[in-house]
Write an enzyme that holds these catalytic residues in place. Structure first.
Site, short mmCIF file in Angstrom:
data_model
loop_
_atom_site.label_atom_id
_atom_site.label_comp_id
_atom_site.label_asym_id
_atom_site.label_seq_id
_atom_site.Cartn_x
_atom_site.Cartn_y
_atom_site.Cartn_z
N ASN A 1 3.37 5.44 9.15
CA ASN A 1 2.34 5.13 8.16
C ASN A 1 1.45 3.95 8.56
OD1 ASN A 1 1.21 4.81 5.25
ND2 ASN A 1 2.20 2.84 5.67
N THR B 1 -6.19 0.54 -1.70
CA THR B 1 -5.31 -0.40 -0.98
C THR B 1 -6.20 -1.39 -0.21
OG1 THR B 1 -5.21 0.77 1.14
CG2 THR B 1 -3.62 1.47 -0.56
N LYS C 1 -7.57 8.98 14.10
CA LYS C 1 -6.91 9.80 13.08
C LYS C 1 -6.96 11.28 13.45
CE LYS C 1 -5.33 6.65 10.23
NZ LYS C 1 -3.87 6.43 10.12
N ASP D 1 5.92 -4.60 15.16
CA ASP D 1 4.56 -4.28 15.58
C ASP D 1 4.60 -2.89 16.19
OD1 ASP D 1 2.13 -3.92 16.80
OD2 ASP D 1 2.09 -5.88 17.78
N TYR E 1 -11.87 4.82 14.45
CA TYR E 1 -10.88 5.29 13.46
C TYR E 1 -10.94 6.81 13.31
CZ TYR E 1 -8.28 5.14 8.96
OH TYR E 1 -7.37 5.31 7.93
N GLY F 1 0.80 -1.22 0.00
CA GLY F 1 0.00 0.00 0.00
C GLY F 1 0.84 1.28 0.00
N ILE F 2 0.35 2.25 0.76
CA ILE F 2 0.98 3.59 0.78
C ILE F 2 2.40 3.52 1.33
CG2 ILE F 2 0.83 5.86 1.89
CD1 ILE F 2 -2.30 5.48 1.79
#
Ligand code: NAD
Length: 265
Positions: free
Chosen positions: A99, A201, A168, A72, A164, A24-25
């Site tokens: 990330n 993703t 964030k 982790d 989430y 992914g990113i």
């Protein structure tokens, strides 16, 4: 690879650690940094895949130091070990890209304490740990930069993203506090956040799975995006590189949205 055609040494001489870099990113960011001249340590909880990604990047950019580390990001001891090993191998650390992240679709009624805590630990506590534990290394390598990958979910609430959204948003403000602290302390360490919108993703899989019909799920997502297309990991990587490189030397405590206009409406 779309990144290689832009390569002109925008990260030359830098030593970077990218978390969640198996795919992914994170992977796209690690590859872009390497293409632009940085040594890169890729870390991820998925050790076999991050090893494979590092090998593929090393083959794409011969002569560049690329290492992979099992990690982790919720574990403080793992952070200490990864930072030790990465800085030993690269000779220091100039760039930290926080990330790694994960999500599940739960409303406030569906969420439970265990699920809430998991989302906070992977998305927010991990960023605290990374910034807190990497700062001694970054201070020793001015000019240095931290880029925290937050989300459009820091701005726009969804009924089924309770934990989430909260995590964030925490990253959004933590980033600014770190930026102000480092600036006032006279450290040459900048700290900024990047906010992807809908990027193609694996993290989006639960949305498609819950909808059942992939086409309908995609159509619903596209209706939310003024540019009417999902983003790519490579497009987000370009924004992360900008915030990580000396091109953004006068930018700290800021946020950069990479969301096709989603949060503008
Ligand atoms: P992804 O699922 O492809 O990649 C996430 C990576 O993080 C994976 O390689 C995974 O193994 C790793 N990871 C998960 N838990 C971990 C842990 N505890 N320790 C270490 N690594 C761990 O998703 P992505 O879209 O590439 O996500 C990257 C970041 O972008 C995340 O922080 C995510 O929240 C954020 N983001 C993504 C989108 C999107 O639409 N894709 C939108 C907004 C924000």
């Amino acid at each position: 690879m779309t990144t290689a055609r832009f390569a002109d040494g925008r990260a030359a001489g830098k030593r970077a650690l990218v978390t969640g870099a198996a795919r992914g990113i994170g992977r796209a960011t690690a590859e872009l940094l390497a293409c632009e001249g940085a040594q890169v340590a890729l870390s991820d909880i998925d050790e076999p895949v991050v090893r494979q990604s590092a090998e593929e990047i090393a083959a794409t950019v011969p002569g560049t130091k690329v290492l992979s580390l099992g990690h982790d990001v919720t574990d403080p001891d793992a952070w200490r070990s990864v930072l030790d090993r990465a800085t030993d191998a690269m000779g220091g650390l100039d760039i930290l890209i926080n990330n790694a992240g994960a999500a599940h679709l739960r409303s406030i009624e569906e969420e439970d304490l265990k699920g809430w805590q998991w989302v906070q630990r992977v998305n927010a506590e991990s960023v605290f740990l990374g910034c807190h534990l990497a700062l001694p290394y970054l201070k020793a390598s001015p000019p240095a930069a931290i880029v925290n990958v937050s989300s459009s979910a820091a701005y726009v609430a969804r009924a089924n993203l309770a934990a989430y959204n909260a995590a964030k948003s925490a990253v959004f403000m933590l980033t600014k506090s770190i930026a102000v602290h480092c600036a006032r302390a006279g450290y040459d360490v900048r700290c900024n956040s990047v906010h992807p919108g809908y990027i193609r993703t694996r993290i989006l899989d639960p949305i498609y799975e819950r909808a059942g019909d992939e086409g309908a799920a995609e159509a619903a997502i596209l209706r939310e995006i003024p540019l009417r297309q999902l983003g790519t990991p490579e497009q987000v990587a370009e924004a992360i590189l900008f915030m990580a490189s000396d091109a953004s030397a006068y930018i700290t405590g800021a946020e950069l949205k990479v969301d096709g206009g989603t949060t503008a409406v």
